[in-house]
Design a protein around this motif. Structure first.
Motif, PDB file in Angstrom:
ATOM      1  N   ARG A  67      54.135  90.168   9.633  1.00  0.00           N
ATOM      2  CA  ARG A  67      52.879  89.446   9.438  1.00  0.00           C
ATOM      3  C   ARG A  67      52.677  88.392  10.532  1.00  0.00           C
ATOM      4  O   ARG A  67      51.574  88.216  11.048  1.00  0.00           O
ATOM      5  CB  ARG A  67      52.891  88.801   8.046  1.00  0.00           C
ATOM      6  N   ARG A 105      48.132  86.191   3.072  1.00  0.00           N
ATOM      7  CA  ARG A 105      46.913  86.919   2.708  1.00  0.00           C
ATOM      8  C   ARG A 105      46.218  86.302   1.484  1.00  0.00           C
ATOM      9  O   ARG A 105      46.082  86.946   0.442  1.00  0.00           O
ATOM     10  CB  ARG A 105      47.206  88.393   2.460  1.00  0.00           C
ATOM     11  N   SER A 137      37.979  87.765   1.610  1.00  0.00           N
ATOM     12  CA  SER A 137      38.393  86.502   0.998  1.00  0.00           C
ATOM     13  C   SER A 137      37.177  85.636   0.715  1.00  0.00           C
ATOM     14  O   SER A 137      36.169  85.730   1.409  1.00  0.00           O
ATOM     15  CB  SER A 137      39.316  85.714   1.936  1.00  0.00           C
TER      16      SER A 137
END
Length: 166
Positions: A67, A105, A137
């Protein structure tokens, strides 16, 4: 209040359905936050900072490394990944702070003046990123720069002295 720094004097606040006062860990696990003046650890390298942030969110080391690499690439910081954060420009620091807020996330992202002090190219980059992130989001965006509001927001709330004005 939404990030848990201030306690509400009345009412309640929820992040992704979790009460920020009663269920702070659950709420914060779903929240990414970038204050107007992010605090970064200057004696860490960029990659170390992102791995540190991932560990705070209990992300396993393999996922954290993957990530972090994705975010360094996304923010065009891969060449600076092994540099100390203290040597980063203001724009690089802002992008690293945003990457740290995104490492887990989050479903909700709170951004306070994310483009202040950035050069025009960096502003365009951050705006594009915010537009992409808004597709997956919820983003609460605090700014006094009205062209940014027009470019980025689909709903607007104007507060004055703690009261909703429009």
């Amino acid at each position: 209040m939404l990030v848990g720094l201030l306690k509400p004097t009345q009412g309640y606040a929820r992040i992704a359905g979790y009460d920020i006062q009663r269920q702070p860990l659950d709420a914060k696990a779903r929240l990414g936050y970038v204050p107007d003046q992010p605090i970064l650890y200057d004696k860490l390298r960029g990659l170390e900072f992102l791995v540190f942030m991932a560990r705070l969110y209990r992300i396993d080391p393999v996922t954290a490394a993957r990530r972090a690499d994705e975010l360094l690439r996304l923010f065009d910081l891969r060449d600076a990944a092994d540099q100390m954060v203290e040597g980063y420009s203001h724009g690089m620091r802002q992008k690293l702070a945003l990457a740290g807020a995104l490492i887990h996330r989050p479903s909700v992202l709170i951004l306070d003046e994310p483009t202040v002090g950035l050069d025009p190219t960096q502003i365009v980059e951050i705006r594009r990123l915010i537009q992409r992130l808004s597709k997956r989001s919820t983003i609460l965006f605090s700014t006094h720069i009205l062209p940014e509001v027009e470019a980025l927001c689909d709903r607007v709330l104007i507060l004055m002295n703690g009261q909703v004005r429009a």
